[in-house]
Design an enzyme around this catalytic site. Structure first.
Site, short mmCIF file in Angstrom:
data_model
loop_
_atom_site.label_atom_id
_atom_site.label_comp_id
_atom_site.label_asym_id
_atom_site.label_seq_id
_atom_site.Cartn_x
_atom_site.Cartn_y
_atom_site.Cartn_z
N TYR A 61 0.86 -1.20 0.00
CA TYR A 61 0.00 0.00 0.00
C TYR A 61 0.89 1.25 0.00
O TYR A 61 0.50 2.32 -0.49
CB TYR A 61 -0.94 -0.03 1.21
CG TYR A 61 -2.14 0.90 1.06
CD1 TYR A 61 -3.07 0.71 0.05
CD2 TYR A 61 -2.33 1.97 1.93
CE1 TYR A 61 -4.16 1.56 -0.09
CE2 TYR A 61 -3.41 2.82 1.80
CZ TYR A 61 -4.32 2.61 0.79
OH TYR A 61 -5.40 3.45 0.66
N LYS B 173 -2.78 8.67 2.77
CA LYS B 173 -3.98 8.54 3.62
C LYS B 173 -3.71 9.08 5.03
O LYS B 173 -4.61 9.61 5.68
CB LYS B 173 -4.45 7.08 3.69
CG LYS B 173 -5.02 6.53 2.39
CD LYS B 173 -6.21 7.30 1.89
CE LYS B 173 -6.89 6.62 0.72
NZ LYS B 173 -7.88 7.49 0.04
P1 NAP Z 1 -12.12 4.18 -8.10
O1 NAP Z 1 -13.42 3.67 -8.54
O2 NAP Z 1 -10.97 4.03 -9.04
O3 NAP Z 1 -12.29 5.71 -7.66
C1 NAP Z 1 -11.22 6.61 -7.59
C2 NAP Z 1 -11.72 7.90 -8.19
O4 NAP Z 1 -10.78 8.97 -8.04
C3 NAP Z 1 -11.99 7.77 -9.69
O5 NAP Z 1 -13.29 8.22 -9.98
C4 NAP Z 1 -10.95 8.70 -10.29
O6 NAP Z 1 -11.33 9.26 -11.53
C5 NAP Z 1 -10.89 9.76 -9.21
N1 NAP Z 1 -9.78 10.66 -9.42
C6 NAP Z 1 -8.46 10.36 -9.49
N2 NAP Z 1 -7.75 11.47 -9.78
C7 NAP Z 1 -8.65 12.49 -9.86
C8 NAP Z 1 -8.54 13.87 -10.14
N3 NAP Z 1 -7.36 14.45 -10.38
N4 NAP Z 1 -9.68 14.63 -10.17
C9 NAP Z 1 -10.87 14.08 -9.94
N5 NAP Z 1 -11.05 12.76 -9.67
C10 NAP Z 1 -9.95 11.98 -9.65
O7 NAP Z 1 -11.63 3.47 -6.75
P2 NAP Z 1 -12.30 3.40 -5.30
O8 NAP Z 1 -11.69 2.20 -4.67
O9 NAP Z 1 -13.76 3.52 -5.37
O10 NAP Z 1 -11.64 4.66 -4.56
C11 NAP Z 1 -12.42 5.66 -3.92
C12 NAP Z 1 -11.76 6.08 -2.61
O11 NAP Z 1 -11.87 5.01 -1.68
C13 NAP Z 1 -10.29 6.41 -2.72
O12 NAP Z 1 -9.98 7.48 -1.85
C14 NAP Z 1 -9.64 5.14 -2.20
O13 NAP Z 1 -8.32 5.34 -1.71
C15 NAP Z 1 -10.61 4.81 -1.09
N6 NAP Z 1 -10.56 3.46 -0.55
C16 NAP Z 1 -10.65 2.39 -1.39
C17 NAP Z 1 -10.61 1.11 -0.86
C18 NAP Z 1 -10.72 -0.10 -1.76
O14 NAP Z 1 -10.31 -1.18 -1.33
N7 NAP Z 1 -11.26 0.01 -2.97
C19 NAP Z 1 -10.47 0.93 0.53
C20 NAP Z 1 -10.38 2.05 1.37
C21 NAP Z 1 -10.42 3.31 0.81
P3 NAP Z 1 -10.71 8.62 -12.89
O15 NAP Z 1 -11.08 7.19 -12.93
O16 NAP Z 1 -11.33 9.44 -13.97
O17 NAP Z 1 -9.22 8.82 -12.78
#
Ligand code: NAP
Length: 270
Positions: free
Chosen positions: A160, A167
């Site tokens: 990670y 984070k």
């Molecule tokens: P995801 O579907 O890939 O979402 C990430 C989002 O961030 C995408 O919509 C991406 O847009 C957007 N993004 C990245 N750069 C950006 C920018 N410059 N301006 C605007 N938007 C931007 O993945 P996710 O897992 O749902 O992630 C959402 C959040 O949850 C993140 O903070 C992640 O760290 C957190 N999280 C995830 C997990 C997990 O296991 N999945 C666990 C804990 C926390 P594009 O696709 O257009 O780049």
């Protein structure tokens, strides 16, 4: 679907960031917020996901989908103008954004480049501060801001790496923003979600193994879903959490509380 007739978010306007596709955690959150009566606006980063986000916005009440790259101050100013014009004052913001280069989600942290560190911290942590800065006049007093974080902020989760560092900065930002905005009754909290298979998560080396491990070792003996995260987001956006701020709330089937991880072959397994 909401089981009871109680809608906790009737009359609330909420901006949702971070929808890339239907597997995004933000999509799961948006569905739950909508089911509880919230009006939703969305942002998307670029043409690649525009169609998907517009489709979801149409499905969940027809609110605006606005292009905004959170690494651009100009785009954030334009976002604030457009939200004010097309949507109105905000009662909530969901920050569900993260980015790191794939090479920084494997290997050794000491190999992280200055450029990689800078862009990851900018998009994954500073963007929360930048969003608040841009939207502060558009936020109603007593609004709620919720960001997504992960256990890797405070504990070592192999691979990670740089995202754990980002984070940690995000979680510290939550606390300081909560203090700054508290005088207006605006609350700032984080949901620390367990692993969910999304586009971003798949960038982390060995993610599938993490998923298996958590599903077996967590007190609830299961993994979590975006819907689970969405239900907690409803609570944090609602008046039920009126006195909750500067907090990191775990939605991870209890995994964060484990101090030892028995598996089926262990005598420790009860
Ligand atoms: P995801 O579907 O890939 O979402 C990430 C989002 O961030 C995408 O919509 C991406 O847009 C957007 N993004 C990245 N750069 C950006 C920018 N410059 N301006 C605007 N938007 C931007 O993945 P996710 O897992 O749902 O992630 C959402 C959040 O949850 C993140 O903070 C992640 O760290 C957190 N999280 C995830 C997990 C997990 O296991 N999945 C666990 C804990 C926390 P594009 O696709 O257009 O780049």
């Amino acid at each position: 679907m909401v089981c009871s007739r109680v809608k906790l978010l009737d009359g609330k306007n909420i901006l949702v960031t971070g929808v890339a596709n239907r597997w995004s955690i933000a999509s799961g959150i948006a569905h739950q917020l909508h089911d509880h009566g919230a009006r939703l606006a969305f942002i998307y980063q670029g043409e690649r996901v525009k169609g998907e986000v517009e489709k979801l916005a149409a499905e969940l009440g027809g609110g605006p989908a606005i292009e905004c790259d959170v690494s651009s101050d100009q785009a954030l100013r334009a976002l604030n103008d457009q939200v004010g014009k097309d949507f109105g004052k905000l009662d909530g913001v969901v920050h569900s954004i993260a980015f790191a280069n794939k090479e920084d989600l494997m290997g050794k942290v000491y190999d992280t480049s200055r450029a990689g560190f800078s862009s990851t911290l900018d998009i994954s942590a500073y963007s929360l501060i930048a969003l608040v800065q841009a939207l502060r006049e558009t936020l109603n007093d007593r609004a709620s801001i919720v960001a997504l974080t992960y256990l890797g902020a405070t504990a070592i989760v192999p691979n990670y790496n740089l995202m754990g560092i980002a984070k940690a900065a995000l979680e510290a930002s939550i606390r300081y923003l909560a203090f700054d905005l508290g005088e207006r009754g605006i609350r700032v909290n984080a949901i620390s979600a367990g692993p969910i298979k999304t586009a971003s998560a798949r960038q982390v080396k060995g993610f599938s193994l993490m998923l298996d491990k958590v599903g077996q070792a967590a007190p609830l003996r299961r993994n979590i879903t975006a819907e689970d995260v969405g239900k907690t987001a409803v609570y944090l956006m609602s008046d039920l959490s009126d006195a909750v701020t500067a907090d990191v709330h775990f939605v991870d089937a209890g995994y964060h509380a484990m101090g030892m991880y028995p598996d089926k072959s262990d005598a420790l397994e009860t």
